[in-house]
Scaffold this motif. Sequence first.
Motif, PDB file in Angstrom:
ATOM      1  N   SER A  27       0.820  -1.223   0.000  1.00 41.10           N
ATOM      2  CA  SER A  27       0.000   0.000   0.000  1.00 41.10           C
ATOM      3  C   SER A  27       0.847   1.264   0.000  1.00 41.10           C
ATOM      4  CB  SER A  27      -0.941  -0.003   1.210  1.00 41.10           C
ATOM      5  OG  SER A  27      -0.196  -0.106   2.418  1.00 41.10           O
ATOM      6  N   GLU A  28       2.034   1.215   0.635  1.00 39.70           N
ATOM      7  CA  GLU A  28       2.877   2.411   0.692  1.00 39.70           C
ATOM      8  C   GLU A  28       3.582   2.700  -0.637  1.00 39.70           C
ATOM      9  OE1 GLU A  28       5.352  -1.045   2.412  1.00 39.70           O
ATOM     10  OE2 GLU A  28       3.275  -0.305   2.522  1.00 39.70           O
ATOM     11  N   SER A  60      -5.524   1.107  -1.698  1.00 41.92           N
ATOM     12  CA  SER A  60      -5.733   1.964  -0.530  1.00 41.92           C
ATOM     13  C   SER A  60      -6.652   3.123  -0.874  1.00 41.92           C
ATOM     14  CB  SER A  60      -4.385   2.505  -0.035  1.00 41.92           C
ATOM     15  OG  SER A  60      -3.850   3.418  -0.983  1.00 41.92           O
ATOM     16  N   SER A  64      -6.247   6.210  -0.144  1.00 43.45           N
ATOM     17  CA  SER A  64      -5.451   7.339  -0.620  1.00 43.45           C
ATOM     18  C   SER A  64      -5.187   7.225  -2.116  1.00 43.45           C
ATOM     19  CB  SER A  64      -4.124   7.397   0.148  1.00 43.45           C
ATOM     20  OG  SER A  64      -3.266   8.374  -0.398  1.00 43.45           O
TER      21      SER A  64
END
Length: 390
Positions: free
Chosen positions: A203-204, A246, A248
């Motif tokens: 996700s990052e 995600s 974001s």
Amino acid sequence: MPTLLIIEDEDAIRRVLKKILSEEENNYVIDEAEDGLKGVDMIKKNTYDLVLCDIKMPKMDGLEVLSACQKLKPELPVIMISGHGDLETAVETMRMGAFDYISKPPDLNRLLNTVRIALDHTQLAQENKQLKKKVSRQFEMVGKSEELDQIKSMIDKVAPTEARVLITGENGTGKELVAHWLHEKSDRNKGPFIEVNCAAIPSELIESELFGHVKGAFTSANKDRAGKFEAANGGTIFLDEIGDMSLSAQAKVLRALQENRVQRVGSDKDIKVDVRVIAATNKKLKEEIDAKKFREDLYHRLAVIIIHVPALKDRRADIPELIQHFTEKIAEEQGTKPKVFDPEAISLMEKHKWTGNIRELRNVVERLIILGDQQITKDDVKSFVQIKTN
């Protein structure tokens, strides 16, 4: 052995061209036509790797021949032969799609170099065409069930449009095949097809993967890097398993869909992109929306058209053809003779639950081919497959 056609009304020029090319080490096969009409007729009836065509000729001039050739065989390179007074026209033929032009009297090195380059271009085009056929076969949709026919019909209707498509279905049902065919049958098929497995990217890192980053945006960002949206410019981006993205990243994808622009991570500069977005998921996105795990506004942007790919247990009529397809493909990969599945073996396999869908079927066929004899029997299936029918 390359086959060339010389279209030239002057006998002396034809003889010179043929002599020069006949002495070339590649041993060209050379046909001749003394006017444009005959040349076009020969192009219709025969297969050529290259055409050399005079500009000024009776009956049909070089411009008309070039135009006819592009309609008949647009991939065939044509080198125009121009006199000193025809240079302006020769330049015009380049705008029309001629590969190049050479002046009379032909210079030996210039002629041979131009012919070699044009033939290399032909070979590359043929290799690309074969590669595209292999790619298409790799993503072939096999089966004649009513369910699959409905999907194919939907693809034919939707592919030529710019509509966004959401493909739903269980893992292993072939959602990626649908995405590939939507691209193949679209006007964007000459552009890139970029696939992103959202579930496989941490996700990052998903935002950097999709939109790129600038140097220094985060610890390991040692240089500027373009993202998948930029890579897909002019083509299609396939966001597989988008339900795992995600929130974001979802917000940024929504902006990209609304404005056709992206921003690399760490930058405030907009980059314009022209991409068609196809997404796929094995999740029930409306339930994910209720659970606040997926944006409802993004769902409505993506789900202009929804194509559901049924589980294999819901299209059992395709199983025999899929078994045959995988048998032939595996034999081709292994360089062996295809094995034969006994009708009783196929009948038993049709009754299996296939919780892993087509992916599981492919693995089972490969297992049976490796462990079974030349003819795969019902006993082989019972021995090497845990058949579950409930």
